[in-house]
Design an enzyme around this catalytic site. Structure first.
Site, PDB file in Angstrom:
ATOM      1  CG  MET A 148      98.774  95.347  29.667  1.00 36.05           C
ATOM      2  SD  MET A 148     100.159  95.117  28.554  1.00 36.05           S
ATOM      3  CE  MET A 148     100.143  93.365  28.335  1.00 36.05           C
ATOM      4  CG  HIS A 169      92.506  90.937  33.909  1.00 38.42           C
ATOM      5  ND1 HIS A 169      92.323  90.178  32.784  1.00 38.42           N
ATOM      6  CD2 HIS A 169      93.740  91.479  33.800  1.00 38.42           C
ATOM      7  CE1 HIS A 169      93.405  90.264  32.021  1.00 38.42           C
ATOM      8  NE2 HIS A 169      94.275  91.033  32.607  1.00 38.42           N
ATOM      9  CD  GLN A 189     103.639  92.706  36.067  1.00 41.02           C
ATOM     10  OE1 GLN A 189     103.928  92.867  34.889  1.00 41.02           O
ATOM     11  NE2 GLN A 189     102.396  92.539  36.472  1.00 41.02           N
ATOM     12  N   GLY A 197      98.756  90.386  40.256  1.00 41.31           N
ATOM     13  CA  GLY A 197      98.563  88.934  40.278  1.00 41.31           C
ATOM     14  C   GLY A 197      99.867  88.190  40.497  1.00 41.31           C
ATOM     15  CD  GLN A 198     102.112  85.028  44.362  1.00 46.53           C
ATOM     16  OE1 GLN A 198     101.445  85.641  45.176  1.00 46.53           O
ATOM     17  NE2 GLN A 198     103.407  84.898  44.447  1.00 46.53           N
ATOM     18  CE  LYS A 199      99.996  83.563  33.573  1.00 47.85           C
ATOM     19  NZ  LYS A 199      99.939  84.652  32.667  1.00 47.85           N
ATOM     20  CD  GLN A 232     103.825  95.894  29.831  1.00 46.73           C
ATOM     21  OE1 GLN A 232     103.618  96.876  30.542  1.00 46.73           O
ATOM     22  NE2 GLN A 232     103.356  94.696  30.137  1.00 46.73           N
TER      23      GLN A 232
END
Ligand code: AMP
Length: 280
Positions: free
Chosen positions: A30, A37, A153, A147-149, A61
């Site tokens: 985004m 990123h 998700q 991302g594992q963040k 979302q």
């Protein structure tokens, strides 16, 4: 690097690369890039010939009371950062391109979308799986990096790819953090000085919990309580959830087993922060 705003043009340029058997790597974002990123772009760069990054603040979302309008944006800065990382194309559509009039078809995971972050963000994951499906259909990448963040998700996307037979490999990148441990996020700019000072308590609580597990603690209840109390000890934190779940169907566990992770969502003022750590 080229910036492409419409779908037929994006499809057109990638067709040429596919004909040359070039591997296409994709990073959906985004925008308002930070090192998190950029690390995903690096992974895509290493694993593919052509790197496509999408930059789209996806309205479906966001809930009606969420931060869609004030979400930070800076396309010029993003452009030069992506170019430095060797990105070939930025796909930068506007909302009408992605959601033309009469749009009414969604992709939703029926089991995982209402858990953890989905418990309070009602249509959030439906929006994520819908936009990612659309982007996969437009870009048709060989691999896509997430991302594992955003651990929930990532699990939902992997499930979607398996369940709906998307021909794409999902690759996960580690969480990139500030020096004091706070997970990098485009939303960190919302934090005021005091909130920013206290926010690293999240990662401190998670890392100390992981140490307890490494020393032999296996009670999910005790670990959850430990994390909750530690984060709750700072003045500006307001905990939305602390959960310990397994990494397939996100079921809560009583005993910590390999693959379990601790996930939290915590408000600091008007800012909602999420983080997680794999416990075992
Ligand atoms: P966003 O722009 O926030 O939708 O994020 C785009 C991608 O970057 C998602 O796959 C995120 O999981 C990933 N991401 C966000 N923050 C981080 C971070 N601190 N470290 C690694 N990846 C991240």
């Amino acid at each position: 690097m080229e910036i492409i705003k419409n779908i037929p043009e994006m499809r057109g340029v990638l067709k040429k690369h596919r004909r040359n058997d070039q591997v296409i790597g994709f990073v959906p974002t985004m925008g308002y890039f930070h090192e998190g990123h950029l690390s995903l772009m690096d992974i895509a760069r290493q694993k593919s010939d052509i790197v496509v990054v999408s930059l789209f603040v996806n309205p479906t979302q966001f809930g009606p009371d969420e931060d869609l309008d004030r979400y930070p944006r800076d396309i010029e800065r993003d452009e030069s950062l992506a170019e430095e990382r060797g990105v070939n194309y930025i796909f930068y559509p506007d909302a009408d391109e992605m959601y033309p009039p009469n749009f009414c078809t969604y992709v939703k995971n029926t089991e995982l979308s209402n858990l953890l972050c989905g418990a309070t963000r009602e249509n959030h994951f439906r929006g994520v799986t819908t936009i990612v499906s659309k982007l996969f259909n437009i870009i048709n990448p060989d691999l896509a990096v997430f991302g594992q963040k955003d651990h929930q998700q990532a699990i939902i996307i992997k499930r979607m790819v398996a369940d709906l037979n998307f021909p794409v490999e999902i690759v996960l990148g580690d969480i990139i953090r500030e020096e004091d441990g706070l997970a990098k996020s485009s939303r960190n700019v919302y934090l005021n000085e005091e909130e920013r000072e206290q926010a690293p308590i999240i990662y401190q609580a998670l890392t100390e919990a992981k140490k307890l597990v490494e020393k032999g603690e296996r009670s999910a209840g005790d670990i959850k309580k430990f994390i909750y109390e530690k984060i709750d000890s700072v003045e500006h934190s307001d905990i939305e959830y602390v959960e310990i779940v397994e990494d397939t169907m996100l079921k809560s566990v009583r005993k910590i087993k390999p693959g379990c992770f601790a996930a939290v969502a915590v408000w600091f003022g008007e800012t909602r922060l999420i983080d997680n750590v794999i416990l075992l």
